[in-house]
Design a protein around this motif. Sequence first.
Motif, short mmCIF file in Angstrom:
data_model
loop_
_atom_site.label_atom_id
_atom_site.label_comp_id
_atom_site.label_asym_id
_atom_site.label_seq_id
_atom_site.Cartn_x
_atom_site.Cartn_y
_atom_site.Cartn_z
N LEU A 99 0.87 -1.17 0.00
CA LEU A 99 0.00 0.00 0.00
C LEU A 99 0.90 1.22 0.00
O LEU A 99 1.86 1.28 0.77
N PHE A 100 0.61 2.17 -0.88
CA PHE A 100 1.41 3.39 -0.95
C PHE A 100 0.51 4.61 -0.76
O PHE A 100 -0.66 4.60 -1.14
N ALA A 101 1.08 5.65 -0.19
CA ALA A 101 0.40 6.93 -0.05
C ALA A 101 1.08 7.91 -1.00
O ALA A 101 2.27 7.77 -1.30
N SER A 117 -8.74 8.55 9.41
CA SER A 117 -10.07 8.28 9.98
C SER A 117 -10.01 7.20 11.05
O SER A 117 -10.90 7.11 11.89
N GLY A 118 -8.99 6.35 11.01
CA GLY A 118 -8.88 5.26 11.98
C GLY A 118 -9.68 4.03 11.58
O GLY A 118 -9.62 3.01 12.25
N LYS A 119 -10.40 4.11 10.50
CA LYS A 119 -11.18 2.97 10.00
C LYS A 119 -10.39 2.37 8.84
O LYS A 119 -10.53 2.79 7.70
N LEU A 120 -9.57 1.40 9.14
CA LEU A 120 -8.61 0.87 8.18
C LEU A 120 -9.25 -0.12 7.21
O LEU A 120 -8.86 -1.28 7.12
N ASN A 121 -10.22 0.35 6.44
CA ASN A 121 -10.85 -0.46 5.39
C ASN A 121 -10.07 -0.23 4.11
O ASN A 121 -10.47 0.53 3.24
N LEU A 122 -8.94 -0.91 3.98
CA LEU A 122 -8.00 -0.64 2.89
C LEU A 122 -7.96 -1.70 1.82
O LEU A 122 -7.19 -1.59 0.86
N ALA A 123 -8.77 -2.74 1.93
CA ALA A 123 -8.69 -3.86 0.98
C ALA A 123 -8.90 -3.40 -0.46
O ALA A 123 -8.15 -3.80 -1.36
N THR A 124 -9.88 -2.56 -0.71
CA THR A 124 -10.15 -2.09 -2.07
C THR A 124 -9.00 -1.23 -2.59
O THR A 124 -8.57 -1.37 -3.74
N THR A 125 -8.47 -0.36 -1.74
CA THR A 125 -7.35 0.50 -2.14
C THR A 125 -6.12 -0.34 -2.44
O THR A 125 -5.43 -0.09 -3.44
N ILE A 126 -5.83 -1.32 -1.62
CA ILE A 126 -4.68 -2.19 -1.84
C ILE A 126 -4.83 -2.94 -3.16
O ILE A 126 -3.91 -3.00 -3.97
N GLU A 127 -6.00 -3.50 -3.39
CA GLU A 127 -6.26 -4.25 -4.62
C GLU A 127 -6.13 -3.35 -5.85
O GLU A 127 -5.52 -3.73 -6.85
N ARG A 132 -3.09 -1.59 -10.63
CA ARG A 132 -2.51 -0.50 -11.43
C ARG A 132 -1.01 -0.74 -11.65
O ARG A 132 -0.51 -0.56 -12.76
N LEU A 133 -0.29 -1.13 -10.62
CA LEU A 133 1.14 -1.36 -10.77
C LEU A 133 1.42 -2.58 -11.65
O LEU A 133 2.38 -2.59 -12.42
N ALA A 134 0.60 -3.62 -11.52
CA ALA A 134 0.78 -4.81 -12.37
C ALA A 134 0.57 -4.46 -13.84
O ALA A 134 1.18 -5.08 -14.72
N GLN A 135 -0.27 -3.48 -14.11
CA GLN A 135 -0.53 -3.04 -15.48
C GLN A 135 0.49 -2.01 -15.96
O GLN A 135 0.42 -1.53 -17.08
N GLY A 136 1.44 -1.65 -15.08
CA GLY A 136 2.46 -0.68 -15.44
C GLY A 136 1.98 0.76 -15.38
O GLY A 136 2.60 1.65 -15.96
N ARG A 137 0.87 0.99 -14.71
CA ARG A 137 0.32 2.35 -14.60
C ARG A 137 0.78 3.00 -13.31
O ARG A 137 1.04 2.34 -12.31
N SER A 138 0.86 4.32 -13.32
CA SER A 138 1.28 5.08 -12.16
C SER A 138 0.15 5.15 -11.14
O SER A 138 -1.03 5.18 -11.48
N LEU A 139 0.53 5.18 -9.87
CA LEU A 139 -0.46 5.30 -8.81
C LEU A 139 -0.89 6.74 -8.58
O LEU A 139 -2.02 7.02 -8.22
N PHE A 140 0.04 7.66 -8.77
CA PHE A 140 -0.22 9.07 -8.46
C PHE A 140 0.30 9.95 -9.59
O PHE A 140 1.22 9.57 -10.30
#
Length: 148
Positions: A99-101, A117-127, A132-140
């Motif tokens: 996971l990157f910020a 927020s303290g609500k670490l619902n990060l599964a969708t963001t991680i996926e 994106r990285l597997a496709q060679g696309r930039s995250l930011f």
Amino acid sequence: WQAGLKSMLRSKPRYVYLGEIRDPEIASEAMRAAISGHLVLSTIHANNVTDALDALVKHASAGEMSEELAFDLLSRGVLGVIHQTLVGSGYKRPVVQYLFANPITTQGDQTRNIIKSGKLNLATTIEMQMTRLAQGRSLFDLHDIKAQ
């Protein structure tokens, strides 16, 4: 360790390697160092990326820091979390989750907002990031980063 870390930070290092974070004082100082411009590299035992972030906050808030402040510091200081698990029998292969910020902290960033927020619902963001990285696309969009 806490006194040593504080003393070391006075010499203004660019990089800080802490080894494993296992107590409240080091967790707190690591997060403070990260928001003051140091690249802090460390390890922490956890089952996945979300558990690693949660463990860091729990360690920091077990001391004098509130959980809310710990989530705030972590959201402002984190650049990335990498989790590795070895799977298989005999020859084991690594399974990596990350996971990157956004490194440009002044831009809006979903990862930082979720952590704060303290609500670490990060599964969708991680996926999404892993795809994106597997496709060679930039995250930011990093065109605003100026050479230092």
